[in-house]
Design an enzyme around this catalytic site. Structure first.
Site, PDB file in Angstrom:
ATOM      1  N   ALA A 170      32.569  22.984  21.105  1.00  0.00           N
ATOM      2  CA  ALA A 170      32.153  24.305  21.568  1.00  0.00           C
ATOM      3  C   ALA A 170      31.206  24.893  20.526  1.00  0.00           C
ATOM      4  CB  ALA A 170      33.367  25.202  21.765  1.00  0.00           C
TER       5      ALA A 170
ATOM      6  N   CYS B 288      32.327  41.240  20.828  1.00  0.00           N
ATOM      7  CA  CYS B 288      31.065  40.627  21.233  1.00  0.00           C
ATOM      8  C   CYS B 288      30.442  41.284  22.452  1.00  0.00           C
ATOM      9  CB  CYS B 288      31.256  39.126  21.475  1.00  0.00           C
ATOM     10  SG  CYS B 288      32.198  38.711  22.968  1.00  0.00           S
TER      11      CYS B 288
ATOM     12  N   SER C 275      28.792  27.921  19.539  1.00  0.00           N
ATOM     13  CA  SER C 275      28.468  29.319  19.837  1.00  0.00           C
ATOM     14  C   SER C 275      27.039  29.682  19.482  1.00  0.00           C
ATOM     15  CB  SER C 275      29.414  30.234  19.062  1.00  0.00           C
ATOM     16  OG  SER C 275      29.174  30.111  17.671  1.00  0.00           O
TER      17      SER C 275
ATOM     18  N   ASP D 127      29.318  28.079  11.818  1.00  0.00           N
ATOM     19  CA  ASP D 127      30.624  27.427  11.786  1.00  0.00           C
ATOM     20  C   ASP D 127      30.747  26.340  12.851  1.00  0.00           C
ATOM     21  OD1 ASP D 127      31.629  28.919   9.636  1.00  0.00           O
ATOM     22  OD2 ASP D 127      32.267  30.540  10.961  1.00  0.00           O
ATOM     23  N   SER D 128      30.397  26.670  14.083  1.00  0.00           N
ATOM     24  CA  SER D 128      30.537  25.686  15.159  1.00  0.00           C
ATOM     25  C   SER D 128      29.552  24.543  15.011  1.00  0.00           C
ATOM     26  CB  SER D 128      30.383  26.362  16.521  1.00  0.00           C
ATOM     27  OG  SER D 128      29.113  26.974  16.652  1.00  0.00           O
TER      28      SER D 128
ATOM     29  N   CYS E 153      40.346  35.763  24.311  1.00  0.00           N
ATOM     30  CA  CYS E 153      39.295  34.787  24.614  1.00  0.00           C
ATOM     31  C   CYS E 153      39.741  33.381  24.232  1.00  0.00           C
ATOM     32  CB  CYS E 153      38.014  35.164  23.877  1.00  0.00           C
ATOM     33  SG  CYS E 153      36.605  34.084  24.240  1.00  0.00           S
TER      34      CYS E 153
END
Length: 357
Positions: A6, A194, A8, A12-13, A101
């Site tokens: 995943a 967000c 974003s 980090d991702s 989420c």
């Protein structure tokens, strides 16, 4: 393994996906389009889910050398996260949308679809550790630790999750991104909620719930000391923005003690009236071993980035009760109580539940 990363659009991702490739997995990147109008979900470093984020994720996937797709989950996100957020505030509770989420989107809808497509696991850039023993632990970077918002995950979901960043600090992640040539190495972290790009939660709720004038009442005297345009705009422990018509007799500041939607009343009082020693919660998820049939001595965290408090936790069917060893102020219904077991290898998440009172 065949894994879905995943992505974003943040650092980090991107690094998590790159580490999954380096670990020998067959990795496919996916960006979740969560905004019905992606132009509205960012102002500066606030928020996420914009077209900019989608492009950043795609560029990172190209550099890493993995296939990349965009999955449109805007309707599911709006129903399970945004609508839930509004409904919780309308009911006098203070929800954590990041926790919801993770529970409903990233590790339910996405994981279910990934498994249906033949993937073995989902990789994310969360700062938490998931060891060979299958136990969820805090990140080594306590300032960035996200185990609190992952504590809602079930054992089955954790068994199909990979968190490659838990043994690294944020500074190390950014340095690695730069070494790998990822353009997001210096991209600011997103902040706040967000889907509220300007950070104005009160304005966001007012636009969906409308104005609902009511009284602000002093807990000690029962006197009306102010008015509000919507009880949903307040949360337990709040001090600023109360707009009281008269000061307290002792001149001390007052805080929100409770919100009562049925009477549309906000009750205020002194700071010491916020102190809580017992916490009740519903829908416990217990992943740190067998579900206990006797009280457990542990530590609990009652909000994201909140203090950790020694406690005795007991489960009774669909209920959890935490008896705190010292009082805590500002505990709000709708938040999560997360139980941890101190461990030399890092605090272990035992379980979580949603605070009701």
């Amino acid at each position: 393994m065949r894994v879905l990363a995943a992505m974003s659009g943040g650092v980090d991702s991107a690094v998590a996906a790159a580490r999954a490739v380096a670990a020998g997995h067959e990795v496919t990147g996916v960006h979740l389009a969560l905004a019905r109008n992606p132009q509205t979900y960012r102002t500066g470093a606030r928020g996420c889910c914009t077209l900019e984020d989608s492009r950043d994720a795609r560029r990172a996937a190209d550099v890493i050398g993995i296939p990349f797709y965009v999955w449109d989950m805007a309707d599911r996100f709006h129903e399970d996260v945004v609508d839930d957020f509004v409904a919780e505030y309308a009911a006098g509770r203070t929800p954590n949308p990041c926790l919801r989420c993770n529970e409903k989107i990233k590790f339910a809808a996405v994981l279910d679809r990934a498994v249906a497509l033949g993937f073995d696991a989902v990789v994310t850039g969360h700062h938490a550790r998931l060891g060979a023993d299958g136990l969820l632990r805090r990140s080594v970077d306590l300032a960035k630790d996200q185990s609190y918002v992952l504590a809602v995950l079930t054992r089955e979901q954790l068994d199909r999750s990979i968190f490659p960043l838990g043994d690294s600090t944020k500074a190390q992640v950014r340095a690695e991104a730069a070494e790998r040539g990822l353009a997001v190495a210096d991209k600011p972290d997103s902040h706040d909620i967000c889907f509220i790009a300007d950070g104005d939660t009160r304005g966001f709720l007012a636009g969906r719930l409308g104005e609902a004038p009511g009284d602000v009442v002093d807990a000690s005297t029962g006197a009306v000391v102010g008015s509000h345009s919507g009880a949903y705009a307040y949360t337990v422990g709040q001090r600023r923005g109360l707009h009281l018509d008269r000061p307290a007799p002792d001149g001390r500041p007052r805080y929100v003690l409770s919100i009562t939607p049925k009477t549309n009343t906000v009750t205020v009082g002194p700071a010491e009236a916020l102190e809580v020693s017992d916490v009740h919660a519903l829908r416990p998820v217990w992943t740190g071993g067998a579900r206990p049939d006797a009280p457990v001595e542990c530590e609990v965290q009652l909000r994201a980035h909140g203090d950790v408090v020694p406690a005795t936790v007991a489960l009774d069917g669909d209920r959890l009760h935490a008896e705190l060893r010292r009082p805590v102020r500002g505990v709000a219904a709708g938040q999560a109580v997360v139980a941890y077991r101190p461990d030399p290898a890092g605090d272990v998440v035992l379980g979580s539940a949603t605070i009701t009172g």
